[in-house]
Design a protein around this motif. Structure first.
Motif, PDB file in Angstrom:
ATOM      1  N   SER A 197       0.859  -1.177   0.000  1.00 53.36           N
ATOM      2  CA  SER A 197       0.000   0.000   0.000  1.00 53.36           C
ATOM      3  C   SER A 197       0.897   1.229   0.000  1.00 53.36           C
ATOM      4  O   SER A 197       2.104   1.125   0.236  1.00 53.36           O
ATOM      5  N   TYR A 198       0.319   2.382  -0.277  1.00 55.19           N
ATOM      6  CA  TYR A 198       1.115   3.590  -0.488  1.00 55.19           C
ATOM      7  C   TYR A 198       0.552   4.722   0.340  1.00 55.19           C
ATOM      8  O   TYR A 198      -0.637   4.738   0.676  1.00 55.19           O
ATOM      9  N   ALA A 199       1.420   5.689   0.642  1.00 55.04           N
ATOM     10  CA  ALA A 199       0.961   6.848   1.413  1.00 55.04           C
ATOM     11  C   ALA A 199       0.593   7.979   0.457  1.00 55.04           C
ATOM     12  O   ALA A 199       0.938   7.946  -0.718  1.00 55.04           O
ATOM     13  N   ASP A 200      -0.084   9.010   0.990  1.00 57.18           N
ATOM     14  CA  ASP A 200      -0.532  10.129   0.158  1.00 57.18           C
ATOM     15  C   ASP A 200       0.530  11.219   0.008  1.00 57.18           C
ATOM     16  O   ASP A 200       0.226  12.338  -0.384  1.00 57.18           O
ATOM     17  N   ASP A 201       1.795  10.902   0.344  1.00 56.55           N
ATOM     18  CA  ASP A 201       2.833  11.940   0.277  1.00 56.55           C
ATOM     19  C   ASP A 201       3.406  12.064  -1.134  1.00 56.55           C
ATOM     20  O   ASP A 201       3.024  11.347  -2.048  1.00 56.55           O
ATOM     21  N   GLU A 202       4.348  12.990  -1.277  1.00 58.49           N
ATOM     22  CA  GLU A 202       4.922  13.258  -2.592  1.00 58.49           C
ATOM     23  C   GLU A 202       5.596  12.020  -3.169  1.00 58.49           C
ATOM     24  O   GLU A 202       5.500  11.735  -4.359  1.00 58.49           O
ATOM     25  N   ALA A 203       6.260  11.228  -2.304  1.00 66.12           N
ATOM     26  CA  ALA A 203       7.013  10.071  -2.789  1.00 66.12           C
ATOM     27  C   ALA A 203       6.142   8.819  -2.905  1.00 66.12           C
ATOM     28  O   ALA A 203       6.623   7.767  -3.304  1.00 66.12           O
ATOM     29  N   ASP A 210      -3.959   1.455  -4.989  1.00 64.49           N
ATOM     30  CA  ASP A 210      -2.811   0.722  -4.444  1.00 64.49           C
ATOM     31  C   ASP A 210      -2.495  -0.509  -5.296  1.00 64.49           C
ATOM     32  O   ASP A 210      -1.333  -0.784  -5.609  1.00 64.49           O
ATOM     33  N   GLU A 211      -3.533  -1.251  -5.644  1.00 63.17           N
ATOM     34  CA  GLU A 211      -3.299  -2.469  -6.427  1.00 63.17           C
ATOM     35  C   GLU A 211      -2.709  -2.134  -7.790  1.00 63.17           C
ATOM     36  O   GLU A 211      -1.828  -2.822  -8.291  1.00 63.17           O
ATOM     37  N   SER A 212      -3.207  -1.066  -8.386  1.00 64.61           N
ATOM     38  CA  SER A 212      -2.691  -0.669  -9.686  1.00 64.61           C
ATOM     39  C   SER A 212      -1.219  -0.263  -9.573  1.00 64.61           C
ATOM     40  O   SER A 212      -0.387  -0.647 -10.402  1.00 64.61           O
TER      41      SER A 212
END
Ligand code: HEC
Ligand code: HEC
Ligand code: HEC
Ligand code: HEC
Ligand code: HEC
Length: 461
Positions: free
Chosen positions: A226-232, A334-336
């Motif tokens: 999963s990913y965070a909503d930050d720039e990176a 996230d999955e994409s």
């Protein structure tokens, strides 16, 4: 036969003979199908249509036509007109002209039978095809068709899960098919199409053509990113080791998640809503004399609450084996990103994609425009500039995620259809799923509960 006609001369007329032929044909075909079915040679469900509908129709039609012939002949006699007794045409194959005609007749009949056979066969095959089920009523089936094509069962025909083998379910499905055609033609169908499908065939007859509990065993390990909503778009990866379990055919023991569907266990439940999301009562019969009733909140006077009562089978967990949609916008994104769709190296792509995908749009065209404009507007301002090719790819991917999960015409959007494999907080799903029962609140008379112990179903690595 001639003795019969001597006794009943009025039966000797063309109409009655045609009736007799129809009845014999019906009976004959019925016997042939019965034999094929008995020998296990006939598995195409469409043959069931012939078996159950055509044969009896022929048989009865013949029975009706026969007395009509007799009645007509009697009327003719009463009116004083001569009763024309039926005579077979006399054929003499020694006559060259008659021989030619007979040969031509036989040849043409054979050809016709062949053509009709091929046509009927391809017609039936077409009606069995996912294209027919999924695309004929394009708008209505669009969500299911889109999910189906992207799912693990894209090569399994709709009819294998929705009808299965054997004639009775075939006829049942054709009858409900007629109702559906009517609903589509007169635009009276519901939007979205309701789920669960209340008269779906028991999964033991369909899923178990290809999967059976003795075949499952051990654990399956999934890596979930999963990913965070930050720039990176900072990534977090966890490993989920799911105790799939199953039935050990050597020892006959059942373990893990597929313990529920071992032949010995019978789990029944009562759901009080029509989406089967609220399950206040569960009954377990483990086949060795132990019966437990787990009650979360009882009906009046603490008894069994009123509602739909069902025996748990595969689709009570796998209710989206084929028409799988993402649990939520965040999960789809996230999955994409994890699967190489949306590119995590684009700054803020997670946050921005979720933003454009969550909004409500009137139709697909409006959504595609808004997704394109929204993403382009955001990245136009950025320094260093984002290469146009990368941006176009992100736009296309986001549009595809939308088209895969949201169908404004059918009022299907993120989360419309519950997915029961999994659970809500801290799980990935907005639906309770396993926690409908595994909530530590369903209590039996001996004080035991249906456990929510995290280690019961998986370990997180
Ligand atoms: C792997 C088995 C499987 C296949 C293949 C399959 N389905 Fe389904 N379908 C299901 C199950 C299971 C449900 C939901 C059952 C429930 O919860 O009652 C369902 C539900 C549906 C629904 C009801 C709405 C919904 O989304 O729940 C429609 C409509 C539908 N399927 C159409 C199709 C069409 C059209 C095809 C072929 C293109 C197809 N199905 C192929 C198993 C399957
Ligand atoms: C005609 C055969 C067939 C039928 C019927 C069938 N499946 Fe499958 N199923 C498959 C195949 C093939 C796969 C893909 C296996 C793979 O990818 O390794 C699969 C995969 C699955 C998976 C794993 C999905 C994943 O994402 O890895 C599940 C769960 C599943 N099926 C459940 C069901 C259920 C529930 C039913 C009944 C409603 C059903 N299947 C009916 C053939 C079938
Ligand atoms: C109590 C809920 C439950 C029931 C009932 C259930 N399953 Fe499952 N099944 C699961 C879960 C959870 C998984 C793992 C999910 C995942 O891989 O995402 C799974 C995994 C699977 C898989 C994939 C296995 C693998 O090795 O990847 C198949 C195929 C499958 N189930 C078929 C079935 C069939 C067929 C039935 C009915 C005989 C059934 N399941 C009944 C919960 C259930
Ligand atoms: C309809 C209710 C119901 C649902 C839904 C349900 N379970 Fe269960 N589950 C039970 C009951 C009842 C037991 C047995 C509890 C006991 O005997 O203490 C059980 C036991 C289990 C066990 C232990 C099996 C063993 O070896 O004894 C596992 C693992 C499990 N469930 C996993 C799941 C998963 C994963 C899901 C969701 C995909 C799920 N269950 C959904 C009712 C349910
Ligand atoms: C009854 C069985 C069961 C119990 C108990 C259970 N889980 Fe789960 N959990 C599942 C299943 C099934 C999934 C979904 C796996 C999938 O998506 O394929 C899941 C997924 C998850 C995920 C998300 C992985 C992902 O896909 O993003 C987390 C985190 C999680 N569980 C945490 C927990 C925690 C913490 C507990 C204890 C409070 C717990 N679970 C109890 C069955 C269970």
């Amino acid at each position: 036969m001639s003795g019969f006609f001597d006794r009943y001369p009025l039966a000797r007329n063309g109409v009655t003979l045609v009736g007799a032929m129809l009845t014999s044909l019906g009976a004959g075909l019925f016997l042939v199908f019965l034999l094929l079915e008995f020998l296990g040679l006939e598995s195409n469900p469409y043959m069931g249509l012939l078996f159950l509908l055509v044969c009896p129709t022929l048989f009865v039609a013949g029975l009706v036509v026969m007395p009509i012939g007799v009645w007509l002949a009697r009327r003719r006699r009463a009116a004083g007109r001569p009763v024309r007794a039926f005579r077979w045409p006399s054929v003499d194959l020694n006559d060259a002209a008659q021989r030619k005609t007979a040969a031509a007749c036989a040849g043409l009949t054979l050809l016709n039978v062949l053509i009709a056979g091929v046509a009927a066969h391809s017609g039936l095959e077409y009606m069995d095809s996912p294209q027919f089920c999924g695309r004929l009523c394009h708008e209505v089936m669009e969500p299911e068709w889109a999910g189906y094509q992207a799912g693990p069962h894209a090569r399994v025909a709709c009819v294998q899960c929705h009808i299965g083998p054997g004639a009775p379910w075939f006829v049942k499905s054709k009858l409900s098919g007629l109702r559906q055609v009517y609903a589509v033609a007169f635009n009276t169908h519901s939007r979205p199409i309701p789920s669960p499908v209340t008269d779906l065939r028991p999964a033991r007859d369909t899923c178990e053509q290809c999967h059976w509990p003795e075949k499952f065993h051990g654990d399956v390990v999934r890596t979930v990113r999963s990913y965070a909503d930050d720039e990176a778009n900072t990534e977090t990866a966890i490993g989920v080791r799911l105790h799939i379990g199953g039935i050990n055919p050597l020892r006959g023991t059942a373990t893990g998640i597929h313990w529920h569907v071992s032949a010995k266990n019978r789990i029944e439940y009562v759901a009080t809503d029509d989406r089967r999301q609220h399950i206040p009562y569960v009954r377990l019969d483990d086949g060795s004399g132990t019966v437990k009733e787990f009650i979360a909140d009882g009906g009046p006077s603490g008894g069994i609450p009123a509602g739909e009562r069902r025996v748990l089978d595969c689709i009570d967990c796998h209710n989206r084996p084929s028409h799988t949609f993402a649990y939520s916008v965040a999960r789809a994104v996230d999955e994409s990103m994890s699967a190489g769709g949306l590119d995590p190296s684009l700054p803020f792509i997670r946050r921005e994609a979720i933003k454009v995908l969550s909004a409500a749009y009137a139709d697909k065209a409006a959504a595609f425009d808004a997704i394109q404009n929204g993403l382009r507007a955001f990245y136009r301002e950025r320094t260093p500039p984002v290469p146009d090719e990368a941006l176009s790819r992100a736009v296309e991917t986001a549009q595809r995620l939308y088209a895969r999960n949201v169908f404004p015409a059918m009022r299907v959007t993120w989360g419309t259809y519950p997915n029961n494999v999994g659970h809500s907080d801290p799980g990935p799903s907005p639906y309770a799923g396993c926690f409908r029962c595994h909530d530590d609140l369903h209590r039996a008379a001996d004080g035991s509960v249906i456990s929510q112990d995290c280690g019961l179903c998986h370990t997180i690595e």
